[in-house]
Motif scaffolding. Structure first.
Motif, PDB file in Angstrom:
ATOM      1  N   CYS A   1       0.803  -1.232   0.000  1.00  0.00           N
ATOM      2  CA  CYS A   1       0.000   0.000   0.000  1.00  0.00           C
ATOM      3  C   CYS A   1       0.834   1.279   0.000  1.00  0.00           C
ATOM      4  O   CYS A   1       0.301   2.356  -0.241  1.00  0.00           O
ATOM      5  CB  CYS A   1      -0.956   0.014   1.194  1.00  0.00           C
ATOM      6  N   GLY A   2       2.109   1.188   0.293  1.00  0.00           N
ATOM      7  CA  GLY A   2       2.976   2.350   0.239  1.00  0.00           C
ATOM      8  C   GLY A   2       3.048   3.177   1.504  1.00  0.00           C
ATOM      9  O   GLY A   2       3.708   4.211   1.522  1.00  0.00           O
ATOM     10  N   VAL A   3       2.385   2.762   2.560  1.00  0.00           N
ATOM     11  CA  VAL A   3       2.430   3.530   3.805  1.00  0.00           C
ATOM     12  C   VAL A   3       3.807   3.358   4.452  1.00  0.00           C
ATOM     13  O   VAL A   3       4.443   2.315   4.351  1.00  0.00           O
ATOM     14  CB  VAL A   3       1.302   3.089   4.771  1.00  0.00           C
ATOM     15  N   HIS A   4       4.296   4.442   5.083  1.00  0.00           N
ATOM     16  CA  HIS A   4       5.577   4.391   5.776  1.00  0.00           C
ATOM     17  C   HIS A   4       5.336   4.078   7.248  1.00  0.00           C
ATOM     18  O   HIS A   4       4.414   4.622   7.860  1.00  0.00           O
ATOM     19  CB  HIS A   4       6.313   5.726   5.644  1.00  0.00           C
ATOM     20  N   LEU A   5       6.183   3.212   7.821  1.00  0.00           N
ATOM     21  CA  LEU A   5       6.046   2.831   9.213  1.00  0.00           C
ATOM     22  C   LEU A   5       7.419   2.480   9.778  1.00  0.00           C
ATOM     23  O   LEU A   5       8.348   2.208   9.008  1.00  0.00           O
ATOM     24  CB  LEU A   5       5.081   1.656   9.367  1.00  0.00           C
ATOM     25  N   PRO A   6       7.565   2.501  11.111  1.00  0.00           N
ATOM     26  CA  PRO A   6       8.854   2.133  11.703  1.00  0.00           C
ATOM     27  C   PRO A   6       9.215   0.688  11.370  1.00  0.00           C
ATOM     28  O   PRO A   6       8.343  -0.187  11.289  1.00  0.00           O
ATOM     29  CB  PRO A   6       8.616   2.292  13.211  1.00  0.00           C
ATOM     30  N   LYS A   7      10.487   0.465  11.177  1.00  0.00           N
ATOM     31  CA  LYS A   7      10.957  -0.869  10.784  1.00  0.00           C
ATOM     32  C   LYS A   7      10.575  -1.923  11.822  1.00  0.00           C
ATOM     33  O   LYS A   7      10.242  -3.055  11.470  1.00  0.00           O
ATOM     34  CB  LYS A   7      12.472  -0.829  10.604  1.00  0.00           C
ATOM     35  N   SER A   8      10.579  -1.543  13.111  1.00  0.00           N
ATOM     36  CA  SER A   8      10.257  -2.509  14.167  1.00  0.00           C
ATOM     37  C   SER A   8       8.790  -2.947  14.134  1.00  0.00           C
ATOM     38  O   SER A   8       8.443  -3.989  14.667  1.00  0.00           O
ATOM     39  CB  SER A   8      10.576  -1.911  15.542  1.00  0.00           C
TER      40      SER A   8
ATOM     41  N   ASP B   1       0.277  -8.339   8.259  1.00  0.00           N
ATOM     42  CA  ASP B   1       0.342  -9.687   7.700  1.00  0.00           C
ATOM     43  C   ASP B   1      -0.668  -9.850   6.560  1.00  0.00           C
ATOM     44  O   ASP B   1      -0.417 -10.575   5.598  1.00  0.00           O
ATOM     45  CB  ASP B   1       0.079 -10.715   8.804  1.00  0.00           C
ATOM     46  N   GLU B   2      -1.792  -9.150   6.656  1.00  0.00           N
ATOM     47  CA  GLU B   2      -2.801  -9.220   5.591  1.00  0.00           C
ATOM     48  C   GLU B   2      -2.247  -8.656   4.284  1.00  0.00           C
ATOM     49  O   GLU B   2      -2.446  -9.239   3.217  1.00  0.00           O
ATOM     50  CB  GLU B   2      -4.056  -8.459   5.999  1.00  0.00           C
ATOM     51  N   HIS B   3      -1.533  -7.518   4.343  1.00  0.00           N
ATOM     52  CA  HIS B   3      -0.961  -6.947   3.121  1.00  0.00           C
ATOM     53  C   HIS B   3       0.143  -7.836   2.561  1.00  0.00           C
ATOM     54  O   HIS B   3       0.308  -7.933   1.351  1.00  0.00           O
ATOM     55  CB  HIS B   3      -0.434  -5.534   3.384  1.00  0.00           C
TER      56      HIS B   3
ATOM     57  N   HIS C   1      -0.250  -9.331  -1.175  1.00  0.00           N
ATOM     58  CA  HIS C   1       0.794  -9.058  -2.172  1.00  0.00           C
ATOM     59  C   HIS C   1       1.363 -10.364  -2.745  1.00  0.00           C
ATOM     60  O   HIS C   1       1.640 -10.456  -3.935  1.00  0.00           O
ATOM     61  CB  HIS C   1       1.912  -8.241  -1.539  1.00  0.00           C
ATOM     62  N   LEU C   2       1.493 -11.383  -1.909  1.00  0.00           N
ATOM     63  CA  LEU C   2       2.042 -12.652  -2.379  1.00  0.00           C
ATOM     64  C   LEU C   2       1.053 -13.424  -3.249  1.00  0.00           C
ATOM     65  O   LEU C   2       1.443 -14.260  -4.055  1.00  0.00           O
ATOM     66  CB  LEU C   2       2.500 -13.504  -1.190  1.00  0.00           C
ATOM     67  N   GLN C   3      -0.252 -13.133  -3.121  1.00  0.00           N
ATOM     68  CA  GLN C   3      -1.270 -13.796  -3.939  1.00  0.00           C
ATOM     69  C   GLN C   3      -1.267 -13.259  -5.370  1.00  0.00           C
ATOM     70  O   GLN C   3      -1.693 -13.938  -6.275  1.00  0.00           O
ATOM     71  CB  GLN C   3      -2.662 -13.602  -3.330  1.00  0.00           C
ATOM     72  N   GLN C   4      -0.793 -12.049  -5.556  1.00  0.00           N
ATOM     73  CA  GLN C   4      -0.821 -11.439  -6.899  1.00  0.00           C
ATOM     74  C   GLN C   4       0.202 -12.029  -7.813  1.00  0.00           C
ATOM     75  O   GLN C   4       1.183 -12.479  -7.655  1.00  0.00           O
ATOM     76  CB  GLN C   4      -0.580  -9.919  -6.791  1.00  0.00           C
TER      77      GLN C   4
END
Length: 79
Positions: free
Chosen positions: A50-57, A70-72, A76-79
Motif C-alpha cells: 500500500c505504500g504507507v511508511h512505518l517504523p521498521k520494528s 500480515d494481511e498486506h 501481495h504474495l497472492q498477486q
C-alpha cells in the motif's frame, strides 16, 4: 531580641521553601527527560503493498520486502 529571632526563623523557612521548590522542579525536569523519546530516530520502511511508511520494528518482513501488516503481505504474495 524576639523580633530578630522571628525574622531569622522567617528567613530560614523562606530559604527552605525555595530549596524544596527548586528540588521538585529539577526532579520533574529529569522525569520529563526520561519520558521524552530520544532524538535518534528509527529507520522507516515503506509497505510494498500500500505504500504507507512505518517504523521498521512494526513492519512485517517477507522475502526481503516490508509490509505494514500480515494481511498486506498475504495479499501481495497472492498477486
Amino acid at each position: 531580641m524576639g523580633r530578630l529571632l522571628f525574622f531569622a526563623l522567617i528567613a530560614v523557612l523562606v530559604f527552605w521553601a525555595i530549596r524544596s521548590y527548586r528540588h521538585g522542579l529539577k526532579k520533574r525536569q529529569e522525569e520529563a527527560k526520561k519520558e521524552t523519546p530520544s532524538i535518534e530516530g528509527e529507520d522507516m520502511v515503506r509497505c510494498t503493498h500500500c505504500g504507507v511508511h512505518l517504523p521498521k520494528s512494526e513492519s512485517v518482513l517477507s522475502e526481503g520486502k516490508f509490509f505494514c501488516s500480515d494481511e498486506h503481505r498475504r495479499l501481495h504474495l497472492q498477486q
